[in-house]
Design an enzyme around this catalytic site. Sequence first.
Site, short mmCIF file in Angstrom:
data_model
loop_
_atom_site.label_atom_id
_atom_site.label_comp_id
_atom_site.label_asym_id
_atom_site.label_seq_id
_atom_site.Cartn_x
_atom_site.Cartn_y
_atom_site.Cartn_z
N THR A 13 -41.62 -69.14 -34.70
CA THR A 13 -42.44 -69.06 -33.48
C THR A 13 -43.69 -68.22 -33.68
OG1 THR A 13 -40.51 -69.34 -32.08
CG2 THR A 13 -42.37 -68.23 -31.07
N ASP A 58 -39.64 -74.56 -38.65
CA ASP A 58 -38.84 -73.97 -37.58
C ASP A 58 -37.57 -73.55 -38.32
OD1 ASP A 58 -38.24 -74.46 -34.21
OD2 ASP A 58 -36.64 -73.84 -35.57
N SER A 60 -34.62 -73.33 -37.80
CA SER A 60 -33.41 -74.14 -37.64
C SER A 60 -33.29 -75.16 -38.77
CB SER A 60 -33.42 -74.88 -36.31
OG SER A 60 -33.51 -73.95 -35.27
N ASP A 91 -34.26 -67.98 -35.32
CA ASP A 91 -32.97 -68.68 -35.14
C ASP A 91 -32.00 -68.45 -36.29
OD1 ASP A 91 -33.82 -69.63 -32.71
OD2 ASP A 91 -34.32 -71.64 -33.41
N THR A 270 -13.65 -61.94 -37.32
CA THR A 270 -13.34 -61.90 -35.89
C THR A 270 -14.50 -62.49 -35.09
OG1 THR A 270 -12.94 -60.48 -33.98
CG2 THR A 270 -14.13 -59.46 -35.79
N GLN A 271 -14.16 -63.14 -33.98
CA GLN A 271 -15.25 -63.64 -33.13
C GLN A 271 -15.74 -62.56 -32.17
OE1 GLN A 271 -13.30 -66.46 -29.91
NE2 GLN A 271 -12.77 -67.21 -31.91
N1 ASN Z 1 -37.12 -71.86 -33.25
C1 ASN Z 1 -37.81 -70.70 -33.73
C2 ASN Z 1 -37.45 -70.52 -35.19
O1 ASN Z 1 -36.36 -70.04 -35.50
C3 ASN Z 1 -37.45 -69.49 -32.91
C4 ASN Z 1 -38.28 -68.25 -33.17
O2 ASN Z 1 -38.84 -68.04 -34.22
N2 ASN Z 1 -38.36 -67.33 -32.21
O3 ASN Z 1 -38.19 -70.92 -36.06
#
Ligand code: ASN
Length: 337
Positions: A13, A58, A60, A91, A270-271
């Site tokens: 981001t 990104d 993700s 992320d 553990t969760q």
């Molecule tokens: N979706 C973004 C990422 O992980 C979230 C962020 O950077 N705040 O690249």
Amino acid sequence: MKNRICIIYTGGTIGMKETPYGYAPVPGYMEKTLRSMQEFKEAEVPDYDFIEYAPLLDSSNITVENWNQIGKDIRERYCDYDGFVVMHGTDTMAYTASALSFMLQGLSKPIILTGSQIPLCKVRSDARENLITSMIIAAEYSIPEVCIYFGGKLIRGNRSTKVSSDMLIAFDSPNYGPLAEAGVNITLHQKRIRAESKELTFCPFENNQIAVLKIFPGIQFEIFENIMTDKLKGIVIEAFGAGNIPQNDDSMIRMLQKAKSNGTYIIVCTQCPRGSATIGQYETSKHLAEAGAICGFDMTVEAAVTKLYYLLSRQYEPKEIRILMESDIRGELSRDV
Ligand code: ASN
């Protein structure tokens, strides 16, 4: 002469702009903006070289290959800089920080991951503070660790976890205190910082098959029996409380026994965000013990997953992998909590 750092910009981001499809990274924009901002030219801010990845991610979309690329880029330039800042999406930042902490053994300088929740181009952005403080710490401080700096705290990378999708304090280190805090002054917690090493070694990861299974009441283990093939090298089980799982399902025993006979490592975490797994404390961990499960103690799932990738990528014997998985190798677990 000013200290010099290397900024590796992978995406996130922090450098995104609004597009018709939502926020997306724009090549070339970040370096141009930083070079034009007066605060990045001030005397306290170190000199820097800037590497931009293509494509910008990104986070993700981050892969094991991307982790290897970041590790390799740091390894190749290690002697040329006083420290490194990796700009990264939030992320998966905790996973990348954990991965780099295992990949890069024997650090003598800081590797700091940072990013932001609001893009730099927005007026309320948290990017400016996160980035400037990361750059100063990377250049000036003797912290030989992979860390995340975010929202005023410097935390150990392999202890970190993302705890908020929308607050500006997005990360926590629930089982280990911060390494430094940045308020009016930057305060180091020296006792928590690892000792410096002389020689760096870099171990890229192989992309082995790993699974994570979060336990919940009513779970039908039968669904997961089919994933227990001999290709699955390890499974991290996010168990209840101190490492417990429901006992009233025969397919759970079959699933664990399949993993055992295939040589799949079973790691129990553990969760609960805080505290430790302890196999054997309750009867409800009995089947895990019988299947030879490895205790993840107070490791985050991010640390357990990336540590598995790491240990599987070294040519260790199964017995050694089991011992190392339960040992503190980069400050990622405490056994006496
Ligand atoms: N979706 C973004 C990422 O992980 C979230 C962020 O950077 N705040 O690249």
